[in-house]
Design a protein around this motif. Structure first.
Motif, PDB file in Angstrom:
ATOM      1  N   GLN A 341       8.519  -7.439  -8.257  1.00  0.00           N
ATOM      2  CA  GLN A 341       8.756  -6.698  -7.015  1.00  0.00           C
ATOM      3  C   GLN A 341       8.059  -7.325  -5.809  1.00  0.00           C
ATOM      4  O   GLN A 341       8.680  -7.480  -4.759  1.00  0.00           O
ATOM      5  CB  GLN A 341       8.311  -5.248  -7.188  1.00  0.00           C
ATOM      6  N   ARG A 345       9.876  -8.665  -2.333  1.00  0.00           N
ATOM      7  CA  ARG A 345       9.519  -8.149  -1.020  1.00  0.00           C
ATOM      8  C   ARG A 345       9.075  -9.261  -0.086  1.00  0.00           C
ATOM      9  O   ARG A 345       9.288  -9.201   1.119  1.00  0.00           O
ATOM     10  CB  ARG A 345       8.393  -7.111  -1.147  1.00  0.00           C
ATOM     11  N   ARG A 350      10.776  -6.267   5.202  1.00  0.00           N
ATOM     12  CA  ARG A 350      11.357  -4.999   5.622  1.00  0.00           C
ATOM     13  C   ARG A 350      10.380  -4.303   6.558  1.00  0.00           C
ATOM     14  O   ARG A 350       9.187  -4.499   6.488  1.00  0.00           O
ATOM     15  CB  ARG A 350      11.661  -4.112   4.418  1.00  0.00           C
ATOM     16  N   GLY A 351      10.922  -3.493   7.441  1.00  0.00           N
ATOM     17  CA  GLY A 351      10.069  -2.717   8.318  1.00  0.00           C
ATOM     18  C   GLY A 351       9.692  -3.437   9.598  1.00  0.00           C
ATOM     19  O   GLY A 351       8.989  -2.895  10.425  1.00  0.00           O
ATOM     20  N   LYS A 393      -1.030   2.533   5.122  1.00  0.00           N
ATOM     21  CA  LYS A 393      -0.034   2.528   6.197  1.00  0.00           C
ATOM     22  C   LYS A 393       0.714   1.198   6.278  1.00  0.00           C
ATOM     23  O   LYS A 393       1.776   1.115   6.892  1.00  0.00           O
ATOM     24  CB  LYS A 393      -0.692   2.829   7.533  1.00  0.00           C
ATOM     25  N   ARG A 395       1.807  -0.377   3.609  1.00  0.00           N
ATOM     26  CA  ARG A 395       2.484  -0.571   2.331  1.00  0.00           C
ATOM     27  C   ARG A 395       3.942  -0.980   2.489  1.00  0.00           C
ATOM     28  O   ARG A 395       4.449  -1.824   1.746  1.00  0.00           O
ATOM     29  CB  ARG A 395       2.384   0.714   1.503  1.00  0.00           C
ATOM     30  N   ASP A 396       4.646  -0.377   3.457  1.00  0.00           N
ATOM     31  CA  ASP A 396       6.072  -0.648   3.619  1.00  0.00           C
ATOM     32  C   ASP A 396       6.372  -1.644   4.732  1.00  0.00           C
ATOM     33  O   ASP A 396       7.538  -1.993   4.940  1.00  0.00           O
ATOM     34  CB  ASP A 396       6.823   0.656   3.889  1.00  0.00           C
ATOM     35  N   THR A 397       5.361  -2.080   5.464  1.00  0.00           N
ATOM     36  CA  THR A 397       5.610  -2.984   6.596  1.00  0.00           C
ATOM     37  C   THR A 397       4.945  -4.344   6.438  1.00  0.00           C
ATOM     38  O   THR A 397       5.223  -5.248   7.210  1.00  0.00           O
ATOM     39  CB  THR A 397       5.108  -2.351   7.900  1.00  0.00           C
ATOM     40  N   ASN A 399       4.415  -7.799   4.538  1.00  0.00           N
ATOM     41  CA  ASN A 399       5.134  -8.677   3.610  1.00  0.00           C
ATOM     42  C   ASN A 399       4.225  -9.614   2.826  1.00  0.00           C
ATOM     43  O   ASN A 399       4.620 -10.140   1.789  1.00  0.00           O
ATOM     44  CB  ASN A 399       6.152  -9.524   4.387  1.00  0.00           C
ATOM     45  N   LEU A 419      -2.925  -1.710  -1.894  1.00  0.00           N
ATOM     46  CA  LEU A 419      -1.597  -2.300  -1.695  1.00  0.00           C
ATOM     47  C   LEU A 419      -1.237  -3.112  -2.933  1.00  0.00           C
ATOM     48  O   LEU A 419      -1.172  -4.347  -2.885  1.00  0.00           O
ATOM     49  CB  LEU A 419      -1.589  -3.177  -0.443  1.00  0.00           C
ATOM     50  N   GLU A 421       1.383  -3.813  -4.579  1.00  0.00           N
ATOM     51  CA  GLU A 421       2.648  -4.521  -4.715  1.00  0.00           C
ATOM     52  C   GLU A 421       2.787  -5.698  -3.758  1.00  0.00           C
ATOM     53  O   GLU A 421       3.749  -6.449  -3.846  1.00  0.00           O
ATOM     54  CB  GLU A 421       3.809  -3.553  -4.468  1.00  0.00           C
ATOM     55  N   THR A 422       1.848  -5.857  -2.868  1.00  0.00           N
ATOM     56  CA  THR A 422       1.987  -6.887  -1.830  1.00  0.00           C
ATOM     57  C   THR A 422       1.437  -8.216  -2.322  1.00  0.00           C
ATOM     58  O   THR A 422       0.300  -8.283  -2.802  1.00  0.00           O
ATOM     59  CB  THR A 422       1.245  -6.466  -0.556  1.00  0.00           C
TER      60      THR A 422
END
Length: 465
Positions: A341, A345, A350-351, A393, A395-397, A399, A419, A421-422
């Protein structure tokens, strides 16, 4: 067809483990000898504590220095002091030591200014004696380091300490050792042989013998009077040795890998100084007895043995049982859950319109420099203080996380665990880092420090293509 050979500037870094070895005298007379042989030379007096190269040249103290170039927007050519045709002097004052303060705009201006030094055949750096961030950075930014030593035990022990620090900060190529004030060629060879053997045994590095300059009372009196003995008396034994050294450097050591461009050299100096060189556990013995020639081996062996014992103790404190469990079970589970994953990413941001890179470092200067590099590449950068704030914060922005493995690593570890997954790019510091093992399942690149700016730019661009 005749091929045109592009001109390159040889950069020689003069260094010594302690003061009083005659390093500045050697640097000044070597610059004159190279100039008399037909080479253009620029001598940079980088000893900000006692900048006195002009005294050895019989010149008044410069009114404009490198500090004015860096912080007062003075053109570099206006601080050049002409010594004779083809030989110029730059007084560094405290300018070199303050290079770490330069921001992006000032660093680019520095590169433009120092590109003018490419017109010289040789750039000779007269470093401060001893060990400092400035000395380490200037030495490691070039491939030709000339270490000036005396036969005394204190000089050799402090020279060993300097090589040790350089090695811990990335030195892998052999420094050149010049034995000054030798009573004879035989004595110089014997002193160097013992020194080389000790360095090879404990540091796994092989210094090379550059030559020797004999003890010469006449040359010493000329230097004390603020004059160059090479310029006044070529017949002196010390002058003949310096002239031979200049010829050796110009002919035998003029290899492609020793060449460097002044602009790139000084950019690397700034980057290295911002990376805060690690001085480890440096032990020097400046008060070691100088009369007994059997002392250098004993003192250097003691210093190296104590350092080795300290490193072994640190390993024992790392709890090998826990490391075993983590290696065999924890890493396998985390790799299965998180590997695919984060890679996806990283390649599909994304974001944000641009890829966003989170910069983590415990040191403000390092955070600032890394953020500037990320911005120069064309990505968005967010520099954060480890342990300060909520990182969920991002996490989704975010990369990619660019991590400088500074101590205390516990603060950085807690941020990375928020974090999970990053993907990461790790700047591993001066040696191994526990973070490299613990988070290797999500690490896409490991960059050992000190790093070159262009190297890191390329890695960032490749990672986020």
């Amino acid at each position: 067809m005749n091929t045109v050979r592009h001109r390159h500037t040889r950069i020689l870094a003069m260094a010594s483990g302690k003061g009083g070895t005659g390093k500045t005298t050697v640097a000044v007379n070597l610059a004159l000898a190279l100039n008399r042989a037909g080479h253009t030379v620029c001598l940079l007096d980088a000893d900000f504590g006692l900048a006195n190269a002009e005294v050895h040249l019989g010149l008044p103290a410069p009114t404009r220095t490198l500090e004015n170039v860096l912080f007062d927007n003075l053109p570099l050519e206006e601080c050049l002091v002409p010594v004779r045709p083809g030989l110029d002097l730059i007084s560094g004052s405290s300018g070199v030591a303050r290079m770490a303060e330069l921001d992006t705009a000032a660093r680019k201006r520095l590169i433009d200014e120092f590109s003018g030094l490419s017109n010289y055949d040789f750039l000779i750096l007269d470093n401060s004696p001893g060990i400092s961030a400035q000395v380490v950075s200037l030495c490691l930014a070039t491939r030709e380091i000339i270490l000036v030593v005396n036969p005394e035990a204190s000089s050799l022990v402090d020279a060993y300490a300097l090589i040790k620090v350089l090695k811990e900060n990335g030195l892998w190529w052999p420094p050149l050792v010049l034995v000054n004030r030798a009573e004879s060629g035989t004595q110089a060879r014997q002193v160097f042989a013992r020194f080389q053997e000790t360095v090879m045994q404990f540091l796994n590095l092989k210094p090379l013998f550059l030559g020797a300059i004999p003890m010469d009372d006449d040359a010493r009196r000329i230097s004390a009077a603020g004059k160059s003995f090479v310029a006044l008396r070529e017949d002196l034994p010390a002058s003949q040795a310096i002239l031979s050294l200049a010829k050796l450097l110009a002919e035998r050591l003029n290899k492609d890998w020793t060449r460097n461009e002044p602009a790139g050299f000084f950019e690397n100096v700034v980057v290295r100084m911002k990376q805060r060189p690690d001085f480890g556990r440096v032990v020097t013995h400046s008060a070691a007895p100088a009369g007994d020639m059997s002392q250098p081996d004993a003192y250097m062996e003691l210093v190296a043995t104590l350092d080795k014992a300290s490193a072994l103790c640190e390993r024992l404190l790392e709890n090998p049982a826990y490391a075993f469990v983590r290696e065999r079970f924890g890493l396998v589970r985390l790799a299965m859950e998180n590997f695919l994953q984060p890679m996806d990413r990283m390649r599909k941001p994304r974001g944000a319109l641009k890829p966003r890179i989170l910069v983590l470092s415990n040191h403000e200067q390092m955070r600032t420099m890394l953020r500037e590099i990320v911005t120069e590449v064309g990505y968005e950068a967010e520099a954060c203080v480890p342990g300060n704030g909520d990182f969920l914060k991002f996490r989704d922005t975010c990369n990619l996380i660019l991590v400088s493995c500074d101590r205390p690593e516990a603060l950085i570890r807690s941020c990375l665990q928020q974090l999970p997954e990053t993907p990461l790019i790790l700047l591993t510091g001066f040696g191994s880092s526990a973070l490299e093992t613990e988070f290797r399942h999500r690490t896409v690149a490991v960059v050992p420090r000190p790093f070159h700016v262009n190297e890191l730019r390329g890695i960032l661009q490749s990672a986020l293509k």
